[in-house]
Scaffold this active site. Structure first.
Site, short mmCIF file in Angstrom:
data_model
loop_
_atom_site.label_atom_id
_atom_site.label_comp_id
_atom_site.label_asym_id
_atom_site.label_seq_id
_atom_site.Cartn_x
_atom_site.Cartn_y
_atom_site.Cartn_z
N SER A 11 -11.12 15.31 19.17
CA SER A 11 -10.76 14.52 17.99
C SER A 11 -9.50 13.68 18.19
O SER A 11 -8.41 14.22 18.35
CB SER A 11 -10.54 15.47 16.80
N ASN A 53 -19.44 10.13 14.12
CA ASN A 53 -18.86 8.78 14.04
C ASN A 53 -19.15 7.97 15.30
O ASN A 53 -19.36 6.76 15.23
CB ASN A 53 -17.35 8.87 13.82
N ARG A 54 -19.13 8.64 16.46
CA ARG A 54 -19.33 7.89 17.71
C ARG A 54 -20.76 7.38 17.86
O ARG A 54 -21.03 6.55 18.72
CB ARG A 54 -18.94 8.76 18.90
N TYR A 84 -16.70 13.44 25.29
CA TYR A 84 -16.01 14.29 24.31
C TYR A 84 -16.37 15.77 24.52
O TYR A 84 -16.39 16.54 23.56
CB TYR A 84 -16.38 13.85 22.89
N VAL A 168 -11.62 18.50 11.41
CA VAL A 168 -10.31 18.52 12.06
C VAL A 168 -9.71 17.11 12.05
O VAL A 168 -10.46 16.13 12.04
CB VAL A 168 -10.40 19.02 13.52
N TRP A 179 -6.71 18.10 4.97
CA TRP A 179 -7.60 17.67 6.05
C TRP A 179 -7.29 16.21 6.38
O TRP A 179 -7.28 15.35 5.50
CB TRP A 179 -9.07 17.79 5.62
N GLY A 180 -7.01 15.97 7.64
CA GLY A 180 -6.84 14.59 8.09
C GLY A 180 -5.41 14.23 8.44
O GLY A 180 -4.46 14.65 7.77
N ASN A 181 -5.27 13.45 9.49
CA ASN A 181 -3.97 12.93 9.89
C ASN A 181 -3.29 12.17 8.76
O ASN A 181 -2.07 12.22 8.60
CB ASN A 181 -4.16 12.03 11.12
N ASP A 182 -4.09 11.49 7.94
CA ASP A 182 -3.52 10.68 6.86
C ASP A 182 -3.07 11.50 5.66
O ASP A 182 -2.60 10.94 4.67
CB ASP A 182 -4.51 9.60 6.42
#
EC number: 5.99.1.4
Length: 203
Positions: A11, A53-54, A84, A168, A179-182
């Site tokens: 991720s 997503n990929r 990945y 993740v 949840w999430g970097n943001d």
């Protein structure tokens, strides 16, 4: 103050979150409890069986732009690896013991995979990681192929599912989940409130 951090080395958003969490650990005296988990199993457990997503070209094209924006904001490189296949390096995390070793392993592997674009299943990656961490290469490689390592990885993934982790990066402060970097700015805000509450109680 303890934050539980759930990640998978496949991720890029976990890579970004790890960079930010490392800074928060310094600023707040934060202890990070790292948990490498199998993202695919976690998604299946909640019925998320759609394409990743990929596999969605239009979305992936946008995400690549967005990820570079985040990387520039954090002042770090971000290079997509050739694949990945993160299982082996996820399992390898559980070879690390003490908190400092765990943090070092996570940083080294994330920097290799997403900072340099090294495929996580590259045959020579365990040797590279061992060298950087001062580990015995043969002992680490033996661990990677052991039943005990796989069982530990499976147990931690199951524990994440039981805790209702569905993706993740996921972070917990106590029982509260992000949840999430943001969402890290929200986590930092909660940490600030907790620090102020503790200061009020001690004054």
């Amino acid at each position: 103050m303890i934050v539980d951090f759930y990640f998978d080395f496949l991720s890029p958003f976990s890579y970004l979150a790890n960079q930010r969490l490392s800074k928060l650990a310094q600023d707040y005296g934060l202890t990070i409890r790292y948990n490498a988990i199998d993202l695919a199993r976690v998604k299946i457990a909640i019925g998320n069986v759609g394409p990743s997503n990929r596999d969605l070209k239009v979305k992936l094209d946008y995400l690549k732009v967005d990820l570079q924006r985040w990387a520039q904001l954090y002042g770090i490189p971000l290079v997509f690896p050739a694949n990945y296949n993160s299982r082996r390096m996820n399992i390898g995390f559980y070879y690390s013991g003490a908190e400092a070793q765990a943090a070092a392993y996570v940083n080294v592997v994330f920097n290799a995979v997403w900072g340099e674009g090294i495929a996580p299943d590259l045959e020579s990656l365990p040797a590279l990681v061992s060298e950087k961490l001062g580990w015995d290469r043969s002992a680490f490689e033996h661990f990677l192929s052991s039943n005990a390592a796989t069982e530990r990885y499976d147990e931690q993934t199951h524990a994440a599912i039981e805790r209702k982790v569905f993706g993740v990066p996921t972070m917990f402060l106590g029982d509260e989940m992000w949840w999430g970097n943001d969402r890290l700015f929200m986590l930092e805000s909660a940490m600030g409130r907790l620090c102020r509450q503790n200061a009020d109680l001690s004054s």
